[in-house]
Design an enzyme around this catalytic site. Structure first.
Site, PDB file in Angstrom:
ATOM      1  N   TYR A 141      29.230  56.492 -36.866  1.00  0.00           N
ATOM      2  CA  TYR A 141      29.540  55.411 -37.878  1.00  0.00           C
ATOM      3  C   TYR A 141      30.168  56.152 -39.118  1.00  0.00           C
ATOM      4  O   TYR A 141      31.369  55.742 -39.600  1.00  0.00           O
ATOM      5  CB  TYR A 141      28.485  54.668 -38.335  1.00  0.00           C
ATOM      6  CG  TYR A 141      28.113  53.525 -37.573  1.00  0.00           C
ATOM      7  CD1 TYR A 141      27.716  53.602 -36.204  1.00  0.00           C
ATOM      8  CD2 TYR A 141      28.181  52.441 -37.902  1.00  0.00           C
ATOM      9  CE1 TYR A 141      27.465  52.339 -35.396  1.00  0.00           C
ATOM     10  CE2 TYR A 141      27.964  51.138 -37.164  1.00  0.00           C
ATOM     11  CZ  TYR A 141      27.590  51.219 -35.949  1.00  0.00           C
ATOM     12  OH  TYR A 141      27.364  50.440 -35.099  1.00  0.00           O
ATOM     13  N   ASP A 222      20.636  55.018 -21.446  1.00  0.00           N
ATOM     14  CA  ASP A 222      20.942  54.113 -20.112  1.00  0.00           C
ATOM     15  C   ASP A 222      19.720  53.586 -19.529  1.00  0.00           C
ATOM     16  O   ASP A 222      19.808  52.448 -19.173  1.00  0.00           O
ATOM     17  CB  ASP A 222      21.880  54.876 -19.289  1.00  0.00           C
ATOM     18  CG  ASP A 222      21.571  56.252 -18.861  1.00  0.00           C
ATOM     19  OD1 ASP A 222      20.404  56.722 -19.521  1.00  0.00           O
ATOM     20  OD2 ASP A 222      22.171  56.647 -17.933  1.00  0.00           O
TER      21      ASP A 222
HETATM   22  C1  IPM Z   1      24.856  45.396 -37.354  1.00  0.00           C
HETATM   23  C2  IPM Z   1      26.390  45.287 -37.224  1.00  0.00           C
HETATM   24  C3  IPM Z   1      27.224  46.297 -37.884  1.00  0.00           C
HETATM   25  C4  IPM Z   1      26.805  47.737 -37.209  1.00  0.00           C
HETATM   26  C5  IPM Z   1      28.479  46.038 -37.758  1.00  0.00           C
HETATM   27  C6  IPM Z   1      28.811  44.540 -38.550  1.00  0.00           C
HETATM   28  C7  IPM Z   1      29.496  47.144 -38.645  1.00  0.00           C
HETATM   29  O1  IPM Z   1      26.860  45.373 -35.682  1.00  0.00           O
HETATM   30  O2  IPM Z   1      24.462  45.626 -38.236  1.00  0.00           O
HETATM   31  O3  IPM Z   1      24.193  45.734 -36.191  1.00  0.00           O
HETATM   32  O4  IPM Z   1      27.473  47.998 -36.421  1.00  0.00           O
HETATM   33  O5  IPM Z   1      25.998  48.251 -37.741  1.00  0.00           O
END
Ligand code: IPM
Ligand code: MG
Length: 360
Positions: A141, A222
């Site tokens: 991320y 998985d």
């Molecule tokens: C979550 C959501 C977020 C994430 C998105 C909206 C960026 O899916 O909080 O799980 O991927 O963390």
């Protein structure tokens, strides 16, 4: 007095946070605590008002509060903005990073009244009570990303970075949580392929020595995805990195019947962030169809994890269970023979029970 920053956000966010604050206020009256709610802008609505999905004023408000309650962000209106201005990548992820809330707790509990609501057989999910502990501020991320033009198309690079210390701090949260629960921790990784997972496994294995009372096992992601639908009750606490945790927590949510039921707590060493696991559901926004229970239960997690008010947190959770036992349902969990109520009515029913102190 506890100062709570409330960020309603987009779609159904405002409707559900209004019910969560109503229930928190009721718990305050019942148990003698004062909660001061201050609203801030986030997401598409913040972009429309200020040109920024996460205005500085909102960050300042969060940092000067004792905890943050978030509704939801996003919607089709903002999907075509450049990525840094979009509600998800431009507000939610930077907020998590800014507050350094590295440990995301996502409990998936099946309320007895809703055991039939899952798409899985009732005997597979009845009594299920697990928590996914997801690393929230690292991994793919937040790694460096880029695109390059190459002959015949493009080349894209996503970077997955974890340090020993980042793994240790989230693992410690998971061990501490497991210790307070059934003392069983499953660490999820992809150590047969990824180097980051091999470091993850080493760190968790080392830390396990400090927690001899906690039974630890390692599972490939998985296999874990499969085991979650095959026999979810084998788990208690699941610990995993950011992207695996995103995917597995949605899977765990579905075991409980409705995403509208699941709260989350994002914790670091400072202010905690509490939000329902569900999104902004723009298709049902403003129609009083949303289930406020995930937001209400996120409020209960705030009382427990940020303020240490266990009794008040448990009272909210019991009130939710009671309202469900009494047959009240929002549209998403409606079944024949039950009473359908609006978002606001559901919030009011829970708040009244919390305030009157009725036990199940
Ligand atoms: C979550 C959501 C977020 C994430 C998105 C909206 C960026 O899916 O909080 O799980 O991927 O963390
Ligand atoms: Mg997700």
């Amino acid at each position: 007095m506890y100062r709570i920053a409330v960020l309603p956000g987009d779609g159904i966010g405002p409707e559900v946070t209004a019910q969560a604050t109503r229930v928190l206020a009721a718990a305050g009256r019942r148990f003698g605590y004062e909660f001061c709610f201050q609203e801030g802008l986030i997401g598409g609505i913040a972009y429309d008002a200020t040109g920024q999905p996460l205005p500085q004023a909102t960050l300042d408000l969060c940092r000067s509060s004792d905890a943050v309650l978030l509704g939801a962000v996003g919607g089709p209106k903002w999907d075509n903005l450049p990525v840094h201005l979009r509600p998800e990548a431009g507000a939610l992820l930077p907020l998590r990073k800014a507050l350094n809330v590295y440990a995301n707790l996502r409990p998936a509990m099946v309320f007895p009244a809703l055991a039939q609501a899952s798409t899985l057989k009732p005997e597979v999910v009845e009594g299920l009570d697990i928590v996914v502990v997801r690393e929230l501020t690292g991994g793919l991320y937040f790694g460096e990303k880029r695109r390059e033009e190459i002959p015949g198309g493009q080349r894209v690079v996503e970077t997955l970075v974890y340090t020993t210390q980042e793994i240790q701090r989230v693992a410690r949260r998971a061990f501490e949580l497991a210790r307070k629960r059934k003392k069983k921790l499953t660490s999820v990784d992809k150590a047969n392929v990824l180097e980051s997972s091999r470091l993850w496994r080493e760190v968790v294995t080392d830390m396990a020595r400090e927690y001899p009372d906690v039974e630890v096992n390692h599972m490939l992601v998985d296999n874990c995805a499969m085991q979650l639908v095959r026999n979810p009750k084998q788990f208690d606490v699941l610990l995993t990195e950011n992207l695996f945790g995103d995917i597995l927590s949605d899977e765990a949510a579905q075991l409980t019947g409705s995403l509208g039921m699941l709260p989350s707590a994002s914790l670091g060493d400072g202010v905690g962030l509490y939000e329902p696991v569900h999104g902004s559901a723009p298709d049902i926004a403003g129609r009083q169809l949303a289930n406020p229970i995930a937001a209400v239960l996120s409020g209960a997690l705030m009382l427990r994890h940020s303020f240490g008010l266990e009794e008040a947190a448990a009272a909210i959770e019991r009130a939710v269970a009671t309202v469900l036992e009494q047959g009240y349902r929002t549209a998403d969990i409606m079944e024949p023979g039950k009473h359908q109520v609006t978002t606001t009515e559901m919030g009011r029913l829970i708040a009244e029970l919390v305030e009157r102190g009725e036990l199940v």
